[in-house]
Design a protein around this motif. Sequence first.
Motif, PDB file in Angstrom:
ATOM      1  N   HIS A 234       0.725  -1.294  -0.021  1.00  0.00           N
ATOM      2  CA  HIS A 234       0.280   0.133   0.001  1.00  0.00           C
ATOM      3  C   HIS A 234       1.166   1.259  -0.056  1.00  0.00           C
ATOM      4  CE1 HIS A 234      -3.783  -1.705   0.405  1.00  0.00           C
ATOM      5  NE2 HIS A 234      -3.451  -2.914   1.014  1.00  0.00           N
ATOM      6  N   LYS A 235       2.057   0.814   0.400  1.00  0.00           N
ATOM      7  CA  LYS A 235       2.898   2.252   0.390  1.00  0.00           C
ATOM      8  C   LYS A 235       3.829   1.761  -1.087  1.00  0.00           C
ATOM      9  CE  LYS A 235       1.399   4.124   5.399  1.00  0.00           C
ATOM     10  NZ  LYS A 235       2.231   4.232   6.156  1.00  0.00           N
ATOM     11  N   PRO A 236       5.059   2.632  -1.266  1.00  0.00           N
ATOM     12  CA  PRO A 236       5.591   2.574  -2.301  1.00  0.00           C
ATOM     13  C   PRO A 236       6.690   1.550  -1.210  1.00  0.00           C
ATOM     14  CG  PRO A 236       5.635   4.461  -2.471  1.00  0.00           C
ATOM     15  CD  PRO A 236       4.512   4.208  -1.674  1.00  0.00           C
ATOM     16  N   SER A 237       7.586   0.296  -1.715  1.00  0.00           N
ATOM     17  CA  SER A 237       8.774  -0.228  -0.751  1.00  0.00           C
ATOM     18  C   SER A 237       9.584   0.577  -1.034  1.00  0.00           C
ATOM     19  CB  SER A 237       9.067  -1.718  -1.359  1.00  0.00           C
ATOM     20  OG  SER A 237       9.131  -1.530  -2.859  1.00  0.00           O
ATOM     21  N   GLY A 238       9.851   1.440  -1.884  1.00  0.00           N
ATOM     22  CA  GLY A 238      11.817   1.687  -1.780  1.00  0.00           C
ATOM     23  C   GLY A 238      12.856   1.130  -1.223  1.00  0.00           C
ATOM     24  N   ARG A 239      12.308  -0.482  -2.475  1.00  0.00           N
ATOM     25  CA  ARG A 239      14.032  -1.117  -2.444  1.00  0.00           C
ATOM     26  C   ARG A 239      13.400  -2.049  -3.219  1.00  0.00           C
ATOM     27  NH1 ARG A 239       9.935  -2.554   2.683  1.00  0.00           N
ATOM     28  NH2 ARG A 239       9.555  -5.012   2.618  1.00  0.00           N
ATOM     29  N   PRO A 240      14.114  -2.427  -3.126  1.00  0.00           N
ATOM     30  CA  PRO A 240      14.138  -3.951  -5.106  1.00  0.00           C
ATOM     31  C   PRO A 240      13.690  -4.661  -4.351  1.00  0.00           C
ATOM     32  CG  PRO A 240      16.348  -4.263  -3.807  1.00  0.00           C
ATOM     33  CD  PRO A 240      15.699  -2.611  -3.121  1.00  0.00           C
ATOM     34  N   GLY A 241      12.219  -5.392  -5.377  1.00  0.00           N
ATOM     35  CA  GLY A 241      12.022  -6.981  -4.746  1.00  0.00           C
ATOM     36  C   GLY A 241      12.071  -8.140  -5.289  1.00  0.00           C
ATOM     37  N   GLY A 242      12.198  -8.956  -4.630  1.00  0.00           N
ATOM     38  CA  GLY A 242      13.120 -10.341  -4.729  1.00  0.00           C
ATOM     39  C   GLY A 242      12.326 -10.872  -5.826  1.00  0.00           C
ATOM     40  N   ASN A 243      11.319 -10.264  -6.437  1.00  0.00           N
ATOM     41  CA  ASN A 243      11.240 -10.941  -7.852  1.00  0.00           C
ATOM     42  C   ASN A 243      10.757  -9.703  -8.604  1.00  0.00           C
ATOM     43  OD1 ASN A 243      10.641 -13.904  -6.953  1.00  0.00           O
ATOM     44  ND2 ASN A 243       9.628 -12.945  -5.090  1.00  0.00           N
ATOM     45  N   ASP A 244      11.354  -9.576  -9.678  1.00  0.00           N
ATOM     46  CA  ASP A 244      10.408  -8.455 -10.504  1.00  0.00           C
ATOM     47  C   ASP A 244      10.066  -8.669 -11.362  1.00  0.00           C
ATOM     48  OD1 ASP A 244      11.673  -6.013  -8.442  1.00  0.00           O
ATOM     49  OD2 ASP A 244      13.326  -6.500  -9.532  1.00  0.00           O
ATOM     50  N   ASP A 245       9.195  -7.726 -12.423  1.00  0.00           N
ATOM     51  CA  ASP A 245       8.934  -8.292 -13.889  1.00  0.00           C
ATOM     52  C   ASP A 245       8.351  -9.277 -13.968  1.00  0.00           C
ATOM     53  OD1 ASP A 245       9.967  -5.623 -15.069  1.00  0.00           O
ATOM     54  OD2 ASP A 245      11.866  -6.667 -14.900  1.00  0.00           O
ATOM     55  N   LEU A 246       7.268  -9.971 -13.139  1.00  0.00           N
ATOM     56  CA  LEU A 246       6.478 -11.276 -13.239  1.00  0.00           C
ATOM     57  C   LEU A 246       4.899 -10.224 -13.979  1.00  0.00           C
ATOM     58  CD1 LEU A 246       6.721 -12.507  -9.117  1.00  0.00           C
ATOM     59  CD2 LEU A 246       7.754 -13.481 -11.707  1.00  0.00           C
ATOM     60  N   SER A 247       4.271 -11.155 -14.523  1.00  0.00           N
ATOM     61  CA  SER A 247       3.177 -10.325 -15.325  1.00  0.00           C
ATOM     62  C   SER A 247       1.793 -11.940 -14.901  1.00  0.00           C
ATOM     63  CB  SER A 247       3.606 -10.062 -16.243  1.00  0.00           C
ATOM     64  OG  SER A 247       3.879 -11.268 -17.581  1.00  0.00           O
ATOM     65  N   ILE A 248       0.950 -11.713 -15.112  1.00  0.00           N
ATOM     66  CA  ILE A 248      -0.654 -11.869 -15.085  1.00  0.00           C
ATOM     67  C   ILE A 248      -1.280 -11.767 -16.168  1.00  0.00           C
ATOM     68  CG2 ILE A 248      -0.419 -13.177 -12.875  1.00  0.00           C
ATOM     69  CD1 ILE A 248      -2.488 -11.534 -12.005  1.00  0.00           C
ATOM     70  N   SER A 249      -2.171 -12.211 -17.073  1.00  0.00           N
ATOM     71  CA  SER A 249      -2.706 -11.788 -17.488  1.00  0.00           C
ATOM     72  C   SER A 249      -4.498 -11.860 -16.518  1.00  0.00           C
ATOM     73  CB  SER A 249      -3.722 -12.893 -18.420  1.00  0.00           C
ATOM     74  OG  SER A 249      -4.512 -12.121 -19.562  1.00  0.00           O
ATOM     75  N   PHE A 250      -4.665 -10.455 -16.507  1.00  0.00           N
ATOM     76  CA  PHE A 250      -6.036  -9.621 -15.886  1.00  0.00           C
ATOM     77  C   PHE A 250      -6.763  -8.728 -16.853  1.00  0.00           C
ATOM     78  CE2 PHE A 250      -7.502  -6.699 -12.952  1.00  0.00           C
ATOM     79  CZ  PHE A 250      -8.484  -6.922 -12.330  1.00  0.00           C
ATOM     80  N   GLN A 251      -8.343  -8.796 -16.638  1.00  0.00           N
ATOM     81  CA  GLN A 251      -9.293  -8.552 -17.806  1.00  0.00           C
ATOM     82  C   GLN A 251      -8.913  -8.061 -19.567  1.00  0.00           C
ATOM     83  OE1 GLN A 251     -10.304  -4.569 -14.906  1.00  0.00           O
ATOM     84  NE2 GLN A 251     -11.381  -5.873 -13.724  1.00  0.00           N
ATOM     85  N   GLY A 252      -8.259  -9.073 -19.658  1.00  0.00           N
ATOM     86  CA  GLY A 252      -7.688  -8.839 -21.199  1.00  0.00           C
ATOM     87  C   GLY A 252      -6.525  -8.530 -21.150  1.00  0.00           C
ATOM     88  N   ALA A 253      -5.680  -8.155 -20.537  1.00  0.00           N
ATOM     89  CA  ALA A 253      -4.322  -7.493 -20.443  1.00  0.00           C
ATOM     90  C   ALA A 253      -3.113  -8.289 -19.581  1.00  0.00           C
ATOM     91  CB  ALA A 253      -4.414  -5.988 -20.308  1.00  0.00           C
ATOM     92  N   ILE A 254      -2.175  -7.910 -19.940  1.00  0.00           N
ATOM     93  CA  ILE A 254      -0.827  -8.682 -19.193  1.00  0.00           C
ATOM     94  C   ILE A 254      -0.873  -8.019 -18.303  1.00  0.00           C
ATOM     95  CG2 ILE A 254       1.141  -9.364 -19.314  1.00  0.00           C
ATOM     96  CD1 ILE A 254      -0.759 -10.504 -20.862  1.00  0.00           C
ATOM     97  N   LYS A 255      -0.818  -7.784 -17.919  1.00  0.00           N
ATOM     98  CA  LYS A 255      -0.491  -7.111 -15.962  1.00  0.00           C
ATOM     99  C   LYS A 255       1.470  -7.234 -14.877  1.00  0.00           C
ATOM    100  CE  LYS A 255      -2.110  -3.655 -13.212  1.00  0.00           C
ATOM    101  NZ  LYS A 255      -2.454  -3.021 -13.172  1.00  0.00           N
ATOM    102  N   LYS A 256       1.802  -6.120 -15.507  1.00  0.00           N
ATOM    103  CA  LYS A 256       3.776  -6.672 -15.001  1.00  0.00           C
ATOM    104  C   LYS A 256       3.143  -6.548 -13.371  1.00  0.00           C
ATOM    105  CE  LYS A 256       5.231  -6.538 -19.020  1.00  0.00           C
ATOM    106  NZ  LYS A 256       7.117  -5.997 -20.097  1.00  0.00           N
ATOM    107  N   PHE A 257       4.404  -6.919 -12.666  1.00  0.00           N
ATOM    108  CA  PHE A 257       3.925  -6.261 -10.832  1.00  0.00           C
ATOM    109  C   PHE A 257       5.491  -7.028 -10.945  1.00  0.00           C
ATOM    110  CE2 PHE A 257       1.682 -10.188 -11.628  1.00  0.00           C
ATOM    111  CZ  PHE A 257       2.251 -11.028 -10.659  1.00  0.00           C
ATOM    112  N   SER A 258       5.614  -6.698  -9.547  1.00  0.00           N
ATOM    113  CA  SER A 258       6.896  -7.120  -8.775  1.00  0.00           C
ATOM    114  C   SER A 258       6.756  -7.433  -7.232  1.00  0.00           C
ATOM    115  CB  SER A 258       7.863  -6.041  -8.241  1.00  0.00           C
ATOM    116  OG  SER A 258       7.214  -5.411  -8.113  1.00  0.00           O
ATOM    117  N   VAL A 259       6.841  -8.942  -6.837  1.00  0.00           N
ATOM    118  CA  VAL A 259       6.549  -9.063  -5.666  1.00  0.00           C
ATOM    119  C   VAL A 259       7.723  -8.650  -4.405  1.00  0.00           C
ATOM    120  CG1 VAL A 259       6.621 -11.375  -3.803  1.00  0.00           C
ATOM    121  CG2 VAL A 259       5.188 -11.156  -6.405  1.00  0.00           C
TER     122      VAL A 259
END
Length: 454
Positions: A49-74
């Motif tokens: 909910h707040k910008p993490s300010g640190r690199p994610g352990g898993n970047d550039d992940l993606s799933i298909s959501f509502q007909g589009a490719i949604k990119k995110f990090s964990v």
Amino acid sequence: MTSDRLRILFASAEATPFSKVGGLADVAGSLPQALAARGHDVVLFTPCHKPSGRPGGNDDLSISFQGAIKKFSVVESSLANGARAWQIEDGEYFPRSAVYGEADDLDRYLFFCQAIVEIPKLLDWKPDIVHINDWHTGPVAFALRNYAWEDEFYRGAASIFTIHNLRYRGPDRFLDLIGPAIFYADVITTVSPTYAKEILTPELGEGLHDLLGLRRDDLKGVVNGIDYDEFNPATDSRIASVFDAGGLERRIENKRALQKDLGLDESDQPLAGMVARLSEQKGIDITLEAVASLLEAGSMQFVLLGAGDARYEEEARRLQERFPGKASVTIGFDATLAQRIYAGSDFFLMPSRFEPCGLGQMIAMRYGSIPIARRTGGLADTVPDAREGGLGFVFEEYSAGALRSALSAAVEHYGDREAWADLQRRAMGADFSWGASASEYERIYREAVGRKGA
């Protein structure tokens, strides 16, 4: 499942220390760590909910959501006892300044639900248990069943759906995301045994009592706990004087500091405190009426911290104006002041119309403040009546008169200082830590996994 160690994915829209709106955050911040302490592999999954300010352990992940490719990090971080947190960060839905109340909350939390289901496979971590909480994660219960038809990865995983408050069913008045979760989850839990019974009735079932009745055999009630490290009067830096059950004489310094800071007279009268949302659910309507009569009689003092319905905020302000030096009202929320009220009050008011669990009464007892509580929900399970050897003063009828009678009984009991100190020590010695709750959830998890044949 290949061993006694369970893989548990615990998903929540809010979780301390990352975000907090209500009691759900406290549960999500504590229960996973308590389960990890029992030897399980536990991941807390929550939005960033707040910008993490640190690199994610898993970047550039993606799933298909509502007909589009949604990119995110964990973003992965470590919690106590070996538990881990995965926070999803996508730059559009999360982070946002508000946990709830955005115009696109439905899209935000549907995306979160899809991530709950798909990220474990992307990261090659197959859970035995997917524990979801409230409407924000409700669709996961159906999704797990649906995915399992086509993908072996999801077979054998059991879904546990916890209802923290049945009244909140979805992002608006048109959508009920709790009903389907009740229908599809393998096990439904709620946050106290008494509330689990109450929601089977038309009075407190919020229109879902018939559906819940169909799942009666799979409905369990487990009382929440509190974090004994955070809520520890012997080490709490937020209060004026630390103390424990063996040194109650030091507790009076907290009362004196609270009286001074809030403009109350220095008095040996009992001081009643209340920290709550100002709404009918929390009993503020009967509280203001009952408290006024005892203040007028000169029987006690009163401190209120909270915010909510504008009419109750105004009535509370008028109470303070009517009884200067005897009543203090602070509109808003201040975590430090809340702790000081727990530590400095003699009584703690929990006169709720309904209360799924409640944490305030447990925190209050930890700090030696005796609950004045209505016998409902989790209050009924945690506050036995002191007049029968219990821990607080309990009333049945939801009325100002019944609350006034309970307060009067507490005032009378307070006059016997030796008996009152014994009651305080008994309350402070009660165990409301997460250990017992975690043990019960472990039992529920194993039963659910066993039924899946894993």
